[in-house]
Design an enzyme around this catalytic site. Structure first.
Site, PDB file in Angstrom:
ATOM      1  N   GLU A  62       0.829  -1.218   0.000  1.00  0.00           N
ATOM      2  CA  GLU A  62       0.000   0.000   0.000  1.00  0.00           C
ATOM      3  C   GLU A  62       0.867   1.273   0.000  1.00  0.00           C
ATOM      4  OE1 GLU A  62      -3.543   0.135  -0.134  1.00  0.00           O
ATOM      5  OE2 GLU A  62      -3.249  -1.979  -0.657  1.00  0.00           O
ATOM      6  N   ASP A  76      -0.332  -1.465  -4.873  1.00  0.00           N
ATOM      7  CA  ASP A  76      -0.459  -2.681  -4.076  1.00  0.00           C
ATOM      8  C   ASP A  76       0.868  -3.040  -3.416  1.00  0.00           C
ATOM      9  OD1 ASP A  76      -3.164  -3.013  -4.635  1.00  0.00           O
ATOM     10  OD2 ASP A  76      -2.756  -4.176  -6.445  1.00  0.00           O
ATOM     11  N   TRP A  90      -2.061  -5.485  -8.644  1.00  0.00           N
ATOM     12  CA  TRP A  90      -2.732  -6.765  -8.860  1.00  0.00           C
ATOM     13  C   TRP A  90      -4.210  -6.479  -9.039  1.00  0.00           C
ATOM     14  CZ3 TRP A  90      -0.534 -11.750  -8.467  1.00  0.00           C
ATOM     15  CH2 TRP A  90      -1.455 -12.787  -8.655  1.00  0.00           C
ATOM     16  N   GLU A  91      -4.785  -6.909 -10.127  1.00  0.00           N
ATOM     17  CA  GLU A  91      -6.177  -6.576 -10.424  1.00  0.00           C
ATOM     18  C   GLU A  91      -7.154  -7.353  -9.553  1.00  0.00           C
ATOM     19  OE1 GLU A  91      -8.743  -4.358 -11.106  1.00  0.00           O
ATOM     20  OE2 GLU A  91      -6.982  -3.951 -12.330  1.00  0.00           O
TER      21      GLU A  91
END
Length: 190
Positions: A62, A76, A90-91
């Site tokens: 984060e 991410d 990351w989706e």
């Protein structure tokens, strides 16, 4: 998990081999066995598993960035390798989220906050077993030529890694789905 395709949108990934080896290791060590149930598995725990492995290799989870004119959510994962910095996405959202994540990586490269951007998307086969409408490579493919036309600084790179589950197994429980955003509203309708 398996990386089934690497799509280079910009640059030369060879210069970033240490970062790629850490990301590839994290993805491969995130063993994902799912039941073959259409739209039956959540996605966030899959991302969390990989990001946790990256954190153990010194990545920051984060990572907040200050991107001009953009209220972007944190990356991410992020790592400063001293010679270069890497942003990792990351989706876990829908196709709109996929576009935003890729644009965030482009903007971070353009604004000299990272030199390498890595975006992970599920394959179409993996998508079939994940929560409804998660972004995936099949939906992104028609637009990638537009991204390739963006001028980026020299010695930078943006890559999409396409991933798939390791195995299907009817005996394992599904990966839990989220309880926020669209996943919550879809649960209420069901």
């Amino acid at each position: 998990m398996k990386i089934i395709e690497t799509i280079i949108l910009h640059g030369d990934p060879i210069k970033f081999s240490i970062a790629f080896s850490e990301v590839e290791k994290a993805i491969k060590n995130s063993k994902i066995v799912i039941p073959p149930k259409k739209k039956g598995n959540g996605v966030k725990p899959i991302k969390t598993k990989t990001v946790t492995i990256l954190k153990n290799d010194g990545w920051k989870e984060e990572h907040k960035m200050d991107l001009e004119g953009m209220r972007a959510k944190p990356l991410d994962a992020y790592k400063d390798f001293k010679r270069y910095r890497v942003g990792f996405e990351w989706e876990t959202g829908n196709i709109s989220s996929s576009f935003r994540a890729l644009m965030k990586l482009y903007k971070a490269v353009i604004e000299n906050q990272v030199e390498l951007g890595i975006h992970v998307l599920p394959s179409r086969a993996f998508y079939n077993y994940l929560t409804d409408r998660v972004g995936n490579i099949t939906e992104m493919l028609p637009y990638l030529d537009i991204y390739k036309r963006v001028q980026l600084p020299k010695n930078t790179c943006i890559v999409i890694l396409v991933v798939e589950h390791d195995k299907l197994d009817e005996k394992v429980p599904p990966i839990p789905k989220g309880r926020d955003g669209m996943s919550l509203s879809r649960r209420k309708k069901a």
